[in-house]
Design a protein around this motif. Structure first.
Motif, mmCIF file in Angstrom:
data_model
loop_
_atom_site.group_PDB
_atom_site.id
_atom_site.type_symbol
_atom_site.label_atom_id
_atom_site.label_comp_id
_atom_site.label_asym_id
_atom_site.label_seq_id
_atom_site.Cartn_x
_atom_site.Cartn_y
_atom_site.Cartn_z
ATOM 1 N N ALA A 91 29.881 -33.165 -22.098
ATOM 2 C CA ALA A 91 31.053 -33.464 -22.923
ATOM 3 C C ALA A 91 30.699 -34.484 -24.005
ATOM 4 C CB ALA A 91 32.191 -33.986 -22.054
ATOM 5 N N PHE A 92 29.915 -35.477 -23.665
ATOM 6 C CA PHE A 92 29.480 -36.478 -24.637
ATOM 7 C C PHE A 92 28.629 -35.809 -25.722
ATOM 8 C CE2 PHE A 92 26.482 -40.388 -25.177
ATOM 9 C CZ PHE A 92 27.035 -40.680 -26.409
ATOM 10 N N TRP A 93 27.733 -34.933 -25.335
ATOM 11 C CA TRP A 93 26.882 -34.232 -26.300
ATOM 12 C C TRP A 93 27.726 -33.365 -27.241
ATOM 13 C CZ3 TRP A 93 22.419 -35.067 -28.274
ATOM 14 C CH2 TRP A 93 21.733 -34.046 -28.953
ATOM 15 N N ARG A 94 28.677 -32.623 -26.671
ATOM 16 C CA ARG A 94 29.563 -31.798 -27.513
ATOM 17 C C ARG A 94 30.370 -32.657 -28.481
ATOM 18 N NH1 ARG A 94 30.526 -29.365 -22.621
ATOM 19 N NH2 ARG A 94 32.582 -30.347 -22.473
ATOM 20 N N PHE A 95 30.884 -33.769 -28.003
ATOM 21 C CA PHE A 95 31.631 -34.690 -28.855
ATOM 22 C C PHE A 95 30.737 -35.172 -29.992
ATOM 23 C CE2 PHE A 95 32.708 -39.005 -30.089
ATOM 24 C CZ PHE A 95 34.069 -38.921 -30.354
ATOM 25 N N SER A 96 29.526 -35.554 -29.661
ATOM 26 C CA SER A 96 28.594 -36.066 -30.674
ATOM 27 C C SER A 96 28.295 -35.018 -31.736
ATOM 28 C CB SER A 96 27.289 -36.520 -30.017
ATOM 29 O OG SER A 96 27.544 -37.595 -29.148
ATOM 30 N N LEU A 97 28.038 -33.798 -31.303
ATOM 31 C CA LEU A 97 27.765 -32.726 -32.258
ATOM 32 C C LEU A 97 28.981 -32.470 -33.152
ATOM 33 C CD1 LEU A 97 25.794 -30.212 -30.003
ATOM 34 C CD2 LEU A 97 24.858 -31.821 -31.691
ATOM 35 N N ALA A 98 30.173 -32.515 -32.555
ATOM 36 C CA ALA A 98 31.391 -32.254 -33.322
ATOM 37 C C ALA A 98 31.640 -33.327 -34.373
ATOM 38 C CB ALA A 98 32.595 -32.138 -32.384
ATOM 39 N N ILE A 99 31.488 -34.576 -33.995
ATOM 40 C CA ILE A 99 31.761 -35.642 -34.966
ATOM 41 C C ILE A 99 30.648 -35.740 -36.005
ATOM 42 C CG2 ILE A 99 30.783 -37.567 -33.645
ATOM 43 C CD1 ILE A 99 33.176 -39.225 -34.659
ATOM 44 N N TYR A 100 29.413 -35.553 -35.595
ATOM 45 C CA TYR A 100 28.280 -35.654 -36.513
ATOM 46 C C TYR A 100 28.328 -34.549 -37.574
ATOM 47 C CZ TYR A 100 23.599 -37.307 -37.763
ATOM 48 O OH TYR A 100 22.522 -37.849 -38.417
ATOM 49 N N ALA A 101 28.930 -33.424 -37.242
ATOM 50 C CA ALA A 101 29.016 -32.295 -38.170
ATOM 51 C C ALA A 101 30.118 -32.466 -39.213
ATOM 52 C CB ALA A 101 29.255 -31.004 -37.387
ATOM 53 N N ARG A 102 30.978 -33.430 -39.023
ATOM 54 C CA ARG A 102 32.073 -33.648 -39.975
ATOM 55 C C ARG A 102 31.530 -34.166 -41.305
ATOM 56 N NH1 ARG A 102 37.534 -33.181 -38.387
ATOM 57 N NH2 ARG A 102 37.542 -32.578 -36.225
ATOM 58 N N PRO A 103 32.248 -33.854 -42.398
ATOM 59 C CA PRO A 103 31.783 -34.295 -43.728
ATOM 60 C C PRO A 103 31.553 -35.801 -43.793
ATOM 61 C CG PRO A 103 33.631 -32.776 -43.937
ATOM 62 C CD PRO A 103 33.484 -33.084 -42.464
ATOM 63 N N ASP A 104 30.440 -36.174 -44.362
ATOM 64 C CA ASP A 104 30.054 -37.564 -44.643
ATOM 65 C C ASP A 104 29.670 -38.392 -43.411
ATOM 66 O OD1 ASP A 104 30.531 -37.122 -47.402
ATOM 67 O OD2 ASP A 104 32.650 -37.603 -47.131
ATOM 68 N N VAL A 105 29.833 -37.861 -42.205
ATOM 69 C CA VAL A 105 29.524 -38.653 -41.015
ATOM 70 C C VAL A 105 28.019 -38.847 -40.843
ATOM 71 C CG1 VAL A 105 29.636 -38.718 -38.482
ATOM 72 C CG2 VAL A 105 31.680 -38.150 -39.825
ATOM 73 N N ALA A 106 27.240 -37.788 -40.943
ATOM 74 C CA ALA A 106 25.787 -37.923 -40.756
ATOM 75 C C ALA A 106 25.185 -38.942 -41.730
ATOM 76 C CB ALA A 106 25.099 -36.571 -40.877
ATOM 77 N N PRO A 107 25.476 -38.855 -43.033
ATOM 78 C CA PRO A 107 24.915 -39.867 -43.942
ATOM 79 C C PRO A 107 25.369 -41.289 -43.591
ATOM 80 C CG PRO A 107 25.783 -38.021 -45.212
ATOM 81 C CD PRO A 107 26.193 -37.807 -43.783
ATOM 82 N N ALA A 108 26.631 -41.446 -43.184
ATOM 83 C CA ALA A 108 27.115 -42.781 -42.811
ATOM 84 C C ALA A 108 26.378 -43.299 -41.582
ATOM 85 C CB ALA A 108 28.619 -42.746 -42.549
ATOM 86 N N CYS A 109 26.159 -42.422 -40.606
ATOM 87 C CA CYS A 109 25.413 -42.817 -39.408
ATOM 88 C C CYS A 109 23.990 -43.239 -39.760
ATOM 89 C CB CYS A 109 25.387 -41.670 -38.401
ATOM 90 S SG CYS A 109 26.947 -41.397 -37.540
ATOM 91 N N LEU A 110 23.366 -42.486 -40.645
ATOM 92 C CA LEU A 110 21.986 -42.809 -41.020
ATOM 93 C C LEU A 110 21.900 -44.116 -41.794
ATOM 94 C CD1 LEU A 110 20.649 -39.244 -41.823
ATOM 95 C CD2 LEU A 110 20.396 -40.587 -39.716
ATOM 96 N N VAL A 111 22.901 -44.425 -42.608
ATOM 97 C CA VAL A 111 22.937 -45.732 -43.288
ATOM 98 C C VAL A 111 23.054 -46.837 -42.251
ATOM 99 C CG1 VAL A 111 24.374 -47.232 -44.752
ATOM 100 C CG2 VAL A 111 23.785 -44.928 -45.526
ATOM 101 N N LEU A 112 23.951 -46.658 -41.289
ATOM 102 C CA LEU A 112 24.100 -47.669 -40.236
ATOM 103 C C LEU A 112 22.815 -47.818 -39.428
ATOM 104 C CD1 LEU A 112 27.727 -46.796 -39.155
ATOM 105 C CD2 LEU A 112 26.977 -48.975 -40.113
ATOM 106 N N GLN A 113 22.128 -46.725 -39.192
ATOM 107 C CA GLN A 113 20.866 -46.760 -38.448
ATOM 108 C C GLN A 113 19.757 -47.422 -39.263
ATOM 109 O OE1 GLN A 113 19.121 -43.203 -36.219
ATOM 110 N NE2 GLN A 113 18.044 -43.168 -38.175
ATOM 111 N N ASP A 114 19.569 -46.957 -40.482
ATOM 112 C CA ASP A 114 18.412 -47.382 -41.266
ATOM 113 C C ASP A 114 18.603 -48.722 -41.972
ATOM 114 O OD1 ASP A 114 17.228 -45.028 -40.451
ATOM 115 O OD2 ASP A 114 17.625 -43.975 -42.333
#
Length: 167
Positions: free
Chosen positions: A8-31
């Motif tokens: 369920a956690f993995w599915r949630f992560s895939l769902a939110i990460y696929a939303r517009p602008d989320v992946a780039p925002a996550c990568l900014v927070l990471q990097d």
């Protein structure tokens, strides 16, 4: 914790990460802000799934539970994948795809470890409370780092009672 919670956690992560602008925002927070994407997603998932709010001690315990794996496995795999991409050698697409798949699997295992320490899901928690908990958990972890696209995605998912996260 069950395999179902990790899934369920993995599915949630895939769902939110696929939303517009989320992946780039996550990568900014990471990097740029040294935040772990999987820990951010864990914070959101805990609240969204009715598992409640984190306090500083629980957040630090969750982080400690995956620090070794993240540092010795996930981060080196990420660095290798990025190096392969940057080298852009002829015919390197195949090895890049394999490196990306291995990195993703390592992150799935990291998430499984995080899910192991999570409390049981409470489906009786109202959506508004789950949204508030998810946003509070995220804010606790990222501090004053920018997370607007992630918070917006959580709000949008709450509008559908987090249904897209369990699909």
């Amino acid at each position: 914790m069950s395999d179902a919670a990790a899934a369920a956690f993995w599915r949630f992560s895939l769902a939110i990460y696929a939303r517009p602008d989320v992946a780039p925002a996550c990568l900014v927070l990471q990097d740029e802000h040294a935040r772990d994407v999987n820990l951010m997603l864990f914070c959101c998932w805990l609240g969204a799934s009715g598992r409640g709010r984190l306090d500083r001690a629980r957040l630090e315990a969750a982080d400690r539970s995956v620090t070794g794996w993240r540092r010795t496995v996930v981060e080196p795999l990420r660095a290798a994948r990025r190096a392969i991409k940057a080298a852009a050698l002829p015919d390197s697409d195949g090895i890049y795809a394999k490196a990306k798949a291995v990195e993703l699997e390592a992150e799935r295992l990291l998430q499984r470890q995080l899910a192991e320490g999570a409390p049981a899901e409470n489906t009786g928690v109202p959506t508004e409370r789950r949204l508030a908990d998810a946003l509070a958990n995220l804010a606790l972890y990222i501090g004053d780092a920018p997370a607007v696209p992630i918070a917006d995605a959580i709000r949008e998912m709450a509008e559908n009672d987090f249904a897209t996260a369990s699909a």
